[in-house]
Design a protein around this motif. Structure first.
Motif, PDB file in Angstrom:
ATOM      1  N   LEU A 197       0.814  -1.048  -0.030  1.00 38.11           N
ATOM      2  CA  LEU A 197      -0.097  -0.185  -0.073  1.00 38.11           C
ATOM      3  C   LEU A 197       1.054   1.264  -0.104  1.00 38.11           C
ATOM      4  O   LEU A 197       0.527   2.373  -0.494  1.00 38.11           O
ATOM      5  CB  LEU A 197      -1.137  -0.015   1.275  1.00 38.11           C
ATOM      6  CG  LEU A 197      -1.833  -1.197   1.221  1.00 38.11           C
ATOM      7  CD1 LEU A 197      -2.744  -1.161   2.287  1.00 38.11           C
ATOM      8  CD2 LEU A 197      -3.102  -1.159  -0.137  1.00 38.11           C
ATOM      9  N   LYS A 198       2.027   1.024   0.613  1.00 37.44           N
ATOM     10  CA  LYS A 198       2.826   2.287   0.783  1.00 37.44           C
ATOM     11  C   LYS A 198       3.904   2.475  -0.642  1.00 37.44           C
ATOM     12  O   LYS A 198       4.678   3.226  -0.613  1.00 37.44           O
ATOM     13  CB  LYS A 198       3.726   2.375   1.837  1.00 37.44           C
ATOM     14  CG  LYS A 198       2.675   2.667   3.225  1.00 37.44           C
ATOM     15  CD  LYS A 198       3.627   2.632   4.641  1.00 37.44           C
ATOM     16  CE  LYS A 198       2.814   2.908   5.691  1.00 37.44           C
ATOM     17  NZ  LYS A 198       3.237   2.460   6.992  1.00 37.44           N
ATOM     18  N   ALA A 199       3.969   1.547  -1.369  1.00 35.74           N
ATOM     19  CA  ALA A 199       4.770   1.594  -2.605  1.00 35.74           C
ATOM     20  C   ALA A 199       4.357   2.849  -3.345  1.00 35.74           C
ATOM     21  O   ALA A 199       3.336   3.155  -3.577  1.00 35.74           O
ATOM     22  CB  ALA A 199       4.631   0.386  -3.241  1.00 35.74           C
ATOM     23  N   ARG A 200       5.546   3.238  -4.077  1.00 38.80           N
ATOM     24  CA  ARG A 200       5.213   4.587  -4.645  1.00 38.80           C
ATOM     25  C   ARG A 200       4.171   4.521  -5.908  1.00 38.80           C
ATOM     26  O   ARG A 200       3.360   5.126  -6.052  1.00 38.80           O
ATOM     27  CB  ARG A 200       6.597   5.078  -5.493  1.00 38.80           C
ATOM     28  CG  ARG A 200       6.659   6.219  -6.202  1.00 38.80           C
ATOM     29  CD  ARG A 200       7.921   6.696  -6.768  1.00 38.80           C
ATOM     30  NE  ARG A 200       8.468   5.572  -7.698  1.00 38.80           N
ATOM     31  CZ  ARG A 200       7.973   5.192  -8.998  1.00 38.80           C
ATOM     32  NH1 ARG A 200       7.161   6.044  -9.548  1.00 38.80           N
ATOM     33  NH2 ARG A 200       8.495   4.144  -9.686  1.00 38.80           N
ATOM     34  N   GLU A 201       4.449   3.265  -6.656  1.00 38.47           N
ATOM     35  CA  GLU A 201       3.279   3.043  -7.517  1.00 38.47           C
ATOM     36  C   GLU A 201       1.976   3.189  -7.068  1.00 38.47           C
ATOM     37  O   GLU A 201       1.028   3.601  -7.851  1.00 38.47           O
ATOM     38  CB  GLU A 201       3.629   1.716  -8.412  1.00 38.47           C
ATOM     39  CG  GLU A 201       4.942   1.944  -9.074  1.00 38.47           C
ATOM     40  CD  GLU A 201       6.060   1.454  -8.433  1.00 38.47           C
ATOM     41  OE1 GLU A 201       6.031   1.390  -6.913  1.00 38.47           O
ATOM     42  OE2 GLU A 201       7.421   1.376  -8.723  1.00 38.47           O
ATOM     43  N   THR A 202       1.686   2.373  -5.964  1.00 49.22           N
ATOM     44  CA  THR A 202       0.383   2.346  -5.418  1.00 49.22           C
ATOM     45  C   THR A 202      -0.242   3.677  -5.141  1.00 49.22           C
ATOM     46  O   THR A 202      -1.262   4.161  -5.350  1.00 49.22           O
ATOM     47  CB  THR A 202       0.242   1.406  -4.291  1.00 49.22           C
ATOM     48  OG1 THR A 202       0.989   0.319  -4.499  1.00 49.22           O
ATOM     49  CG2 THR A 202      -1.138   1.052  -3.682  1.00 49.22           C
ATOM     50  N   ARG A 203       0.722   4.412  -4.228  1.00 49.58           N
ATOM     51  CA  ARG A 203       0.270   5.835  -3.764  1.00 49.58           C
ATOM     52  C   ARG A 203      -0.018   6.653  -5.317  1.00 49.58           C
ATOM     53  O   ARG A 203      -0.981   7.431  -5.069  1.00 49.58           O
ATOM     54  CB  ARG A 203       1.282   6.396  -3.093  1.00 49.58           C
ATOM     55  CG  ARG A 203       1.449   5.582  -1.575  1.00 49.58           C
ATOM     56  CD  ARG A 203       2.376   6.361  -0.661  1.00 49.58           C
ATOM     57  NE  ARG A 203       3.660   6.161  -1.069  1.00 49.58           N
ATOM     58  CZ  ARG A 203       4.533   6.799  -1.667  1.00 49.58           C
ATOM     59  NH1 ARG A 203       4.367   8.227  -2.122  1.00 49.58           N
ATOM     60  NH2 ARG A 203       5.924   6.535  -1.666  1.00 49.58           N
ATOM     61  N   GLU A 204       0.913   6.689  -6.153  1.00 44.92           N
ATOM     62  CA  GLU A 204       0.653   7.638  -7.412  1.00 44.92           C
ATOM     63  C   GLU A 204      -0.558   7.093  -8.057  1.00 44.92           C
ATOM     64  O   GLU A 204      -1.132   8.014  -8.775  1.00 44.92           O
ATOM     65  CB  GLU A 204       1.898   7.459  -8.302  1.00 44.92           C
ATOM     66  CG  GLU A 204       2.997   8.277  -7.464  1.00 44.92           C
ATOM     67  CD  GLU A 204       4.274   8.094  -8.193  1.00 44.92           C
ATOM     68  OE1 GLU A 204       5.375   9.061  -7.661  1.00 44.92           O
ATOM     69  OE2 GLU A 204       4.239   7.776  -9.393  1.00 44.92           O
TER      70      GLU A 204
END
Ligand SMILES: C[S@@+](CC[C@H](N)C(=O)[O-])C[C@H]1O[C@@H](n2cnc3c(N)ncnc32)[C@H](O)[C@@H]1O
Length: 293
Positions: free
Chosen positions: A148-155
């Motif tokens: 959930l905190k991965a850059r791709e997920t957040r973006e």
């Protein structure tokens, strides 16, 4: 973690060419080329004993396609695909792209911990020039915070809006000690009302008695791979949706879920029917009364 209950092995560290991997075997079942000799040898042995395994894989992949098309048709524009596998025919973002009404946009995040899946997914996304709307996170899906905190997920994913969460043909790679229902619940909690959860899961609930021994040998054989798996019953798989209501037609054989030819089943459709249950659930809107109390 539940005491004395088996758990799945930890996430693989780099490419293991000594042991077959579920991602690469599945790719071989589907006719893909992102696999090694060790995977092909293993796959051939399985097919020799239980030839239905390839049609079962194809039927699962076809189900994923129907689920995604249905979700796009229902207005979903965000997809989180956990255990997405090696990119092969009918990837989620390709189905989304081909199904979206003209002028509309969507986002897709793939998650898989397998090195070959990650490497090929990244190359494919670069080559297709879709990295502005499709991302790949290499992670063990059991590490919910990391996903959930991965850059791709957040973006790419706005968790205030509905998301279609895909757990297709992956939860059987989690052992009872991994507490899969509790794990799924952690993702469910993060999702907005109206979100969807799709799960397909292998079973032998309705396997004909003459085929059952060979089907069980497949389970045994996978114990020597990087990804042993666990069969579950209809009731155990229903429990993985926690309290989200299932949309029509409920938890059914994959071939019976929004089948494209409901009145005409092929022999293959009939034969694979006992080996996979699948359903899609939707997160209910918040209960207004309980909100105000
Ligand atoms: C059978 S493939 C399914 C691929 C795709 N979801 C489909 O149904 O077509 C299962 C995938 O789950 C991945 N997988 C298994 N356990 C996982 C875990 N704990 N975390 C992330 N990926 C996992 C494997 O690497 C493999 O790529």
């Amino acid at each position: 973690m539940a005491p004395n209950e088996p758990v799945a092995p930890p996430a693989p560290d780099g490419v293991d060419v000594e042991k077959p991997s579920a991602a690469r075997i599945y790719d071989w079942f589907l006719g893909g080329t992102h696999n090694y000799a060790v995977d092909r040898e293993f796959g051939k042995r399985l097919v020799a004993g239980f030839p239905l395994i390839r049609p079962i894989a194809r039927s699962n992949r076809a189900w994923l396609g129907r689920v995604v098309r249905d979700a796009v048709g229902a207005g979903f524009r965000q997809f989180l695909d956990l255990g997405s596998g090696v990119p092969t025919v009918g990837n989620v973002h390709e189905i989304v792209r081909d199904t979206l009404p003209a002028g509309e946009e969507a986002t897709v995040v793939y998650v898989d911990y397998e090195e070959v899946a990650a490497a090929h997914a990244r190359i494919m996304l670069e080559e297709q020039e879709v990295t502005d709307w499709v991302g790949f996170v290499q992670s063990d899906l059991r590490d919910v915070d990391r996903v959930l905190k991965a850059r791709e997920t957040r973006e790419l994913i706005d968790f205030k809006q509905p998301v279609c969460l895909l757990l297709v043909s992956v939860l059987h790679f989690l052992g009872p000690g991994d507490q899969p229902a509790e794990l799924v619940a952690r993702y469910q909690q993060k999702l907005a009302p109206g979100s969807r959860l799709a799960i397909s899961h292998v079973t032998v609930d309705g396997a004909p008695s003459e085929d059952l021994p060979e089907a069980l040998k497949v389970v045994e054989a996978y114990k020597s791979t990087s990804n042993p798996y666990w069969l579950r019953t209809h009731g155990e798989i229903a429990a993985l949706f926690n309290d989200w209501p299932l949309i029509d037609p409920g938890l059914v054989a994959l071939t019976d879920w929004h089948s494209e030819n409901p009145r005409w089943m092929s022999l293959e459709d009939e034969e694979v029917r006992p080996y996979n249950w699948g359903a899609v659930a939707e997160k209910p809107a918040k209960n207004r009364r309980s909100k105000s109390t």
